[in-house]
Design a protein around this motif. Sequence first.
Motif, mmCIF file in Angstrom:
data_model
loop_
_atom_site.group_PDB
_atom_site.id
_atom_site.type_symbol
_atom_site.label_atom_id
_atom_site.label_comp_id
_atom_site.label_asym_id
_atom_site.label_seq_id
_atom_site.Cartn_x
_atom_site.Cartn_y
_atom_site.Cartn_z
ATOM 1 N N TYR A 35 -52.017 -18.255 35.123
ATOM 2 C CA TYR A 35 -53.602 -18.559 35.246
ATOM 3 C C TYR A 35 -54.348 -17.070 35.956
ATOM 4 O O TYR A 35 -53.763 -16.485 36.711
ATOM 5 C CB TYR A 35 -53.749 -19.479 36.584
ATOM 6 C CG TYR A 35 -55.116 -19.813 36.781
ATOM 7 C CD1 TYR A 35 -55.879 -20.732 36.048
ATOM 8 C CD2 TYR A 35 -55.865 -19.623 37.713
ATOM 9 C CE1 TYR A 35 -57.165 -21.055 36.362
ATOM 10 C CE2 TYR A 35 -57.138 -20.094 38.359
ATOM 11 C CZ TYR A 35 -57.794 -20.578 37.599
ATOM 12 O OH TYR A 35 -59.085 -21.237 37.791
ATOM 13 N N LYS A 36 -55.310 -16.960 34.977
ATOM 14 C CA LYS A 36 -56.039 -15.723 35.292
ATOM 15 C C LYS A 36 -57.435 -15.737 34.743
ATOM 16 O O LYS A 36 -57.597 -16.299 33.759
ATOM 17 C CB LYS A 36 -55.360 -14.451 34.720
ATOM 18 C CG LYS A 36 -56.040 -13.262 34.935
ATOM 19 C CD LYS A 36 -55.262 -11.981 34.245
ATOM 20 C CE LYS A 36 -55.879 -10.687 34.405
ATOM 21 N NZ LYS A 36 -55.118 -9.496 33.812
ATOM 22 N N LEU A 67 -55.637 -28.396 35.666
ATOM 23 C CA LEU A 67 -54.992 -27.997 37.020
ATOM 24 C C LEU A 67 -55.453 -28.921 38.228
ATOM 25 O O LEU A 67 -54.911 -28.870 39.186
ATOM 26 C CB LEU A 67 -55.845 -26.523 37.276
ATOM 27 C CG LEU A 67 -55.378 -25.498 36.753
ATOM 28 C CD1 LEU A 67 -56.009 -24.255 37.057
ATOM 29 C CD2 LEU A 67 -53.889 -25.136 37.109
ATOM 30 N N GLN A 68 -56.303 -29.996 37.645
ATOM 31 C CA GLN A 68 -56.160 -31.159 38.686
ATOM 32 C C GLN A 68 -55.004 -31.859 39.313
ATOM 33 O O GLN A 68 -54.138 -32.153 38.367
ATOM 34 C CB GLN A 68 -57.057 -32.213 38.055
ATOM 35 C CG GLN A 68 -58.618 -31.782 38.015
ATOM 36 C CD GLN A 68 -59.612 -33.050 37.676
ATOM 37 O OE1 GLN A 68 -59.055 -34.163 37.266
ATOM 38 N NE2 GLN A 68 -60.835 -33.014 37.915
ATOM 39 N N GLY A 69 -54.997 -31.935 40.372
ATOM 40 C CA GLY A 69 -53.825 -32.454 41.195
ATOM 41 C C GLY A 69 -52.430 -31.522 41.419
ATOM 42 O O GLY A 69 -51.585 -31.686 42.072
ATOM 43 N N ILE A 70 -52.607 -30.192 40.824
ATOM 44 C CA ILE A 70 -51.795 -29.220 41.026
ATOM 45 C C ILE A 70 -52.185 -28.447 42.328
ATOM 46 O O ILE A 70 -53.071 -27.767 42.683
ATOM 47 C CB ILE A 70 -51.725 -28.321 39.964
ATOM 48 C CG1 ILE A 70 -51.639 -28.931 38.614
ATOM 49 C CG2 ILE A 70 -50.590 -27.099 40.087
ATOM 50 C CD1 ILE A 70 -50.266 -29.459 38.301
ATOM 51 N N GLU A 71 -50.884 -28.449 43.376
ATOM 52 C CA GLU A 71 -51.135 -27.787 44.729
ATOM 53 C C GLU A 71 -50.768 -26.413 44.563
ATOM 54 O O GLU A 71 -49.858 -25.923 43.811
ATOM 55 C CB GLU A 71 -50.311 -28.608 45.755
ATOM 56 C CG GLU A 71 -50.911 -30.118 45.966
ATOM 57 C CD GLU A 71 -49.954 -30.828 47.057
ATOM 58 O OE1 GLU A 71 -49.059 -30.120 47.630
ATOM 59 O OE2 GLU A 71 -50.101 -31.791 47.281
ATOM 60 N N SER A 72 -51.194 -25.510 45.333
ATOM 61 C CA SER A 72 -51.121 -24.157 45.218
ATOM 62 C C SER A 72 -51.165 -23.639 46.903
ATOM 63 O O SER A 72 -51.667 -24.231 47.527
ATOM 64 C CB SER A 72 -52.001 -23.235 44.486
ATOM 65 O OG SER A 72 -53.614 -23.490 45.028
ATOM 66 N N LYS A 73 -50.240 -22.684 47.228
ATOM 67 C CA LYS A 73 -50.691 -22.074 48.562
ATOM 68 C C LYS A 73 -51.773 -21.296 48.737
ATOM 69 O O LYS A 73 -52.099 -21.247 49.778
ATOM 70 C CB LYS A 73 -49.164 -20.979 48.735
ATOM 71 C CG LYS A 73 -48.146 -22.045 48.894
ATOM 72 C CD LYS A 73 -46.618 -20.948 49.186
ATOM 73 C CE LYS A 73 -45.475 -21.927 49.131
ATOM 74 N NZ LYS A 73 -44.420 -21.044 49.209
ATOM 75 N N TYR A 83 -52.417 -19.716 41.302
ATOM 76 C CA TYR A 83 -51.170 -20.303 40.987
ATOM 77 C C TYR A 83 -50.288 -19.543 40.691
ATOM 78 O O TYR A 83 -50.307 -18.691 39.569
ATOM 79 C CB TYR A 83 -51.702 -21.546 39.810
ATOM 80 C CG TYR A 83 -52.688 -22.604 40.244
ATOM 81 C CD1 TYR A 83 -52.471 -23.634 41.003
ATOM 82 C CD2 TYR A 83 -53.995 -22.231 40.158
ATOM 83 C CE1 TYR A 83 -53.609 -24.636 41.108
ATOM 84 C CE2 TYR A 83 -55.100 -23.026 40.350
ATOM 85 C CZ TYR A 83 -54.676 -24.216 40.997
ATOM 86 O OH TYR A 83 -55.723 -25.155 41.161
ATOM 87 N N THR A 84 -48.993 -19.813 40.844
ATOM 88 C CA THR A 84 -47.965 -19.085 40.528
ATOM 89 C C THR A 84 -47.096 -19.780 39.462
ATOM 90 O O THR A 84 -47.477 -21.022 39.396
ATOM 91 C CB THR A 84 -46.837 -18.844 41.817
ATOM 92 O OG1 THR A 84 -46.400 -20.234 41.892
ATOM 93 C CG2 THR A 84 -47.666 -18.437 42.909
ATOM 94 N N ARG A 85 -46.341 -18.996 38.748
ATOM 95 C CA ARG A 85 -45.566 -19.735 37.826
ATOM 96 C C ARG A 85 -44.714 -20.875 37.993
ATOM 97 O O ARG A 85 -44.604 -21.863 37.519
ATOM 98 C CB ARG A 85 -44.561 -18.617 37.165
ATOM 99 C CG ARG A 85 -45.451 -17.668 36.173
ATOM 100 C CD ARG A 85 -44.531 -16.865 35.372
ATOM 101 N NE ARG A 85 -45.046 -15.631 34.807
ATOM 102 C CZ ARG A 85 -44.339 -14.558 33.903
ATOM 103 N NH1 ARG A 85 -43.003 -14.720 33.702
ATOM 104 N NH2 ARG A 85 -44.986 -13.762 33.464
ATOM 105 N N GLU A 86 -44.166 -20.830 39.305
ATOM 106 C CA GLU A 86 -43.465 -21.636 39.784
ATOM 107 C C GLU A 86 -44.019 -23.127 40.038
ATOM 108 O O GLU A 86 -43.692 -24.208 39.737
ATOM 109 C CB GLU A 86 -42.761 -21.281 41.268
ATOM 110 C CG GLU A 86 -41.660 -20.209 40.742
ATOM 111 C CD GLU A 86 -42.068 -18.820 40.730
ATOM 112 O OE1 GLU A 86 -43.391 -18.634 41.104
ATOM 113 O OE2 GLU A 86 -41.393 -17.975 40.286
ATOM 114 N N GLU A 87 -45.522 -22.903 40.705
ATOM 115 C CA GLU A 87 -46.383 -24.053 40.828
ATOM 116 C C GLU A 87 -46.915 -24.718 39.327
ATOM 117 O O GLU A 87 -47.013 -25.670 39.623
ATOM 118 C CB GLU A 87 -47.442 -23.509 41.644
ATOM 119 C CG GLU A 87 -47.099 -23.032 43.448
ATOM 120 C CD GLU A 87 -48.165 -22.248 43.681
ATOM 121 O OE1 GLU A 87 -48.169 -22.190 45.200
ATOM 122 O OE2 GLU A 87 -49.302 -21.686 43.225
#
Length: 218
Positions: free
Chosen positions: A123-124, A64-70, A75-79
Amino acid sequence: MTIVRRLVQLLFIVAATAFGVEAAKAHPHVWITAKSELIYGPDGMVTGVRHAWTFDDMFSTYALQGIESKTKGAYTREELAPLAQTNVESLKEYAYFTYAKIGPKGSQKKEKFGDPVNYYLDYKDTALTLHFTLPFKTPFKANTLALEVFDPSYFIDFSLDDKDPVKLVGAPANCKLSIDRPTDGSAQAQTMNEQTFLNGDNSNYGAMFANKIMVDCP
């Protein structure tokens, strides 16, 4: 360099820092808890295999490093869609760690898969789960089907989920499912250094710890 290898290298660094160089050399490096479904069509043909692979916390963190999330920590499936695509594309090199054979022992025939479809990550509880479906290139009917899930190099340790490991979806009523769970090879593998797994004698070490799924449809 595939994402699998890149992340494994990151895990080497973490293990070396926390536990010393010898720990970083020990197999396995990634742990996956797997759920699988064998999918049948209305005509009784086996059409594919649907996987859900949950990665261990450490692997998930570095993936998940570098993955941006709102939303922080969610994290959403789209992200996660670009990461999911990279995962399934890189897994092709490893035959998706999934091997299917039909027919009685001694005269089994390997069945080939097409490219994965319907793939996504979720992600859960601090863990990533990769969902994807492997369609068979040619659907088939078989009295006996054997499916194995394992990493020959044993970089990755696969274990089937305790409560809900395998399902038959749409299978004829007479089909019977059985599962052969392997013994845990982690303790033995961790006594062997990295070079041991690179030589020819141990290049298929993980086969000894394959999860074996058998379906009989008399």
